[in-house]
Enzyme design. Structure first.
Site, PDB file in Angstrom:
ATOM      1  N   SER A 289      -9.882  75.752  57.822  1.00  0.00           N
ATOM      2  CA  SER A 289     -11.194  75.963  58.446  1.00  0.00           C
ATOM      3  C   SER A 289     -11.632  74.758  59.260  1.00  0.00           C
ATOM      4  CB  SER A 289     -12.240  76.331  57.388  1.00  0.00           C
ATOM      5  OG  SER A 289     -12.319  75.354  56.372  1.00  0.00           O
ATOM      6  N   HIS A 319      -6.896  80.317  51.602  1.00  0.00           N
ATOM      7  CA  HIS A 319      -7.901  79.276  51.848  1.00  0.00           C
ATOM      8  C   HIS A 319      -9.196  79.633  51.119  1.00  0.00           C
ATOM      9  CE1 HIS A 319      -9.873  75.924  53.535  1.00  0.00           C
ATOM     10  NE2 HIS A 319     -10.224  76.408  54.704  1.00  0.00           N
ATOM     11  N   HIS A 365      -2.143  71.746  45.073  1.00  0.00           N
ATOM     12  CA  HIS A 365      -2.884  71.289  46.243  1.00  0.00           C
ATOM     13  C   HIS A 365      -1.921  70.569  47.169  1.00  0.00           C
ATOM     14  CE1 HIS A 365      -5.774  69.086  48.738  1.00  0.00           C
ATOM     15  NE2 HIS A 365      -6.670  69.959  48.346  1.00  0.00           N
ATOM     16  N   ARG A 374     -13.037  67.696  42.111  1.00  0.00           N
ATOM     17  CA  ARG A 374     -14.069  68.726  42.228  1.00  0.00           C
ATOM     18  C   ARG A 374     -13.968  69.712  41.065  1.00  0.00           C
ATOM     19  NH1 ARG A 374     -12.684  71.058  47.963  1.00  0.00           N
ATOM     20  NH2 ARG A 374     -10.671  71.035  46.894  1.00  0.00           N
ATOM     21  N   ASP A 420     -10.933  75.783  43.239  1.00  0.00           N
ATOM     22  CA  ASP A 420     -11.025  77.238  43.196  1.00  0.00           C
ATOM     23  C   ASP A 420     -10.709  77.802  41.818  1.00  0.00           C
ATOM     24  OD1 ASP A 420     -11.608  77.710  46.023  1.00  0.00           O
ATOM     25  OD2 ASP A 420      -9.610  76.912  46.357  1.00  0.00           O
TER      26      ASP A 420
END
Length: 485
Positions: A289, A319, A365, A374, A420
């Protein structure tokens, strides 16, 4: 003006009482002599100026001068070798973009203007004492390199609310789509409908000096950041709540208002949304993005066009749709094995997924080589607010079960969970159960980072992005050359 020098952890310095800041930095350097000249001096300023635009206007000439000096003095310095693997592997590992707002360290994770997530949680203003950071504070940090005061964040919150008016034609455009169109399709359409008000496009058509591009890009960016939570909430209410729209509350901050307009006023949910938007906002320039937004903006497309393109990349299953995929997969575990699944049965389900030619979503990742900070941040929030949630317990078990299996496969460099793997479970806990909508929330968050990047792209006068591509035959012939043997 108060000036604080921070490197690399804020907490250590603040806990050393009356010791001078210079002495603290010298002590850190002495503890890590191998760092040598890599010692990073970072300045975080607080000023009484409440105008974000004014601070940018002061910072840009200095930054532009540094970039020009870098190009003229070190433009021919090589940053590494490009391999065939990088060319055919989606440019993975290739250092080839400039992004000022954030950086991913393989070991430390995301750094927002040099500050880690935990440092941002300590330093950025919050809605309440010991609360989660406000996204407005991160927006200020990304644009100015400075940690804002409470007054500056409050001023920015008010400005964003003032800019959040949505023209009627935007709603009419969204309403022209079937109500069952994917939420991201409706969201990208809404952003494109907003584009007709682009200040940058209007002044560019009239003629404007390129040194002024950033100012009108800034206006578009703040308008866009302000407006998209309203558009996103409208889409949610249109699809899932029979079109009953909830107006903005002028007493709430940016993320709190977003949760409110979605229909959630639980104080914990408002806090979670503040944390969610902050930590999802930016992730350097190489992800799909952000890179899409950058490359489209490099053609001098306005922020609306650039962000709409970025949203279409974010909508992909690899994504921004991953958090949706994770929750769907976790619920499939519950459907087949029950909520109290044993770790042995969980291992069997993971192997079943992998042997079926699928991936376990939310793990691995491209850059990080450890658990995504995160993810850790969201886990700490869950331990504090919902320790007994069954799906959270399942996520915790997956953290223990999945990485050893992925390591055993030997096909992944980083078997640890990313953000995620956790975010969907928290949204689900607070009642936002419509997983198909999750990429839209991600998109609202990512606007802060992408628009900040585009403002700085224009401020620094970055050129049109145009890398060279080659064919398989070209690579085969190149690799046959004697020098490559």
């Amino acid at each position: 003006m108060l000036v604080i020098f921070i490197w690399p952890t804020v907490a250590e310095f603040f806990n050393w009482g009356s010791v001078s800041m210079t002495s603290k930095l010298q002590w850190r350097a002495a503890q890590h002599p191998s760092l040598g000249e890599s010692l990073h001096w970072r300045q975080v300023e607080t000023t009484s100026d409440l105008e974000l635009h004014t601070q940018l206007k002061e910072l840009i000439p200095e930054k532009h001068g540094r970039l020009n000096k870098l190009k003229s003095k070190h433009g021919k310095v090589e940053l590494g070798n490009i391999t065939v693997e990088m060319v055919v592997g989606g440019m993975s590992g290739l250092t080839g973009l400039l992004c000022e707002t954030s950086l991913i360290d393989p070991e430390e994770g995301i750094l927002f203007r040099g500050l880690s997530i935990s440092e941002c949680q300590k330093l950025l203003p919050a809605a309440k004492p010991d609360g989660e950071p406000l996204p407005e504070g991160l927006l200020w940090l990304l644009l100015t390199e400075k940690v804002p005061s409470n007054e500056q964040v409050d001023s920015l919150s008010k400005e964003l609310r003032r800019r959040a008016t949505i023209p009627d034609h935007v709603y009419q455009t969204i309403n022209a789509l079937p109500v069952n169109a994917h939420p991201m399709t409706q969201f990208a359409t809404g952003v494109m409908a907003l584009q007709v008000q682009s200040e940058f496009q209007k002044v560019y058509e009239k003629g404007i000096h390129k040194s002024k591009y950033w100012e009108h890009t800034y206006e578009d960016s703040l308008n866009l950041i302000a407006q998209i939570p309203v558009v996103a909430a409208y889409i949610y209410r249109r699809i899932y709540k029979n079109g009953h729209v909830i107006p903005m509350d002028d007493s709430l901050d940016y993320a709190g208002n977003f949760a409110h307009m979605l229909g959630f006023d639980n104080p914990e949910m408002l806090e979670f949304m503040r944390l969610y938007v902050t930590i999802h906002s930016d992730h350097e320039g190489g992800n799909v993005s952000a890179h899409t937004g950058h490359i489209v903006a490099s053609a001098l497309s306005d922020p609306y066009l650039s962000f709409a393109a970025a949203l279409n990349g974010l909508a992909g299953p690899l994504h921004g749709m991953v958090n949706q995929e994770v929750l769907v997969w976790i619920k499939s575990v519950v459907d087949e094995c029950g909520e109290d699944v044993s770790k042995e049965n969980l291992e069997d389900f993971v192997w079943k997924t992998l042997n079926g030619g699928k991936i376990v979503p939310g793990f691995g990742h491209e850059v990080l080589r450890k658990t995504d900070p995160r993810y850790t941040c969201l886990r700490e929030f869950a331990l504090k607010h919902l320790p007994d949630d069954p799906l959270f317990k399942l996520v915790s078990d997956l953290y223990e079960v999945v990485p050893p299996i992925l390591l055993e496969l030997g096909k992944i460099k980083n078997p640890w969970p990313d953000i995620d793997a956790h975010s969907g479970v928290l949204l689900n806990h607070y009642g936002l159960t419509e997983a198909q909508y999750y990429p839209v929330i991600f998109g609202v968050s990512r606007a802060i980072g992408i628009c900040s990047q585009i403002v700085w792209d224009r401020a620094l006068g970055l050129p049109l992005e145009r890398p060279r591509s080659v064919t398989i035959e070209w690579l085969e012939n190149y690799c046959k050359k004697p020098a490559q043997d």
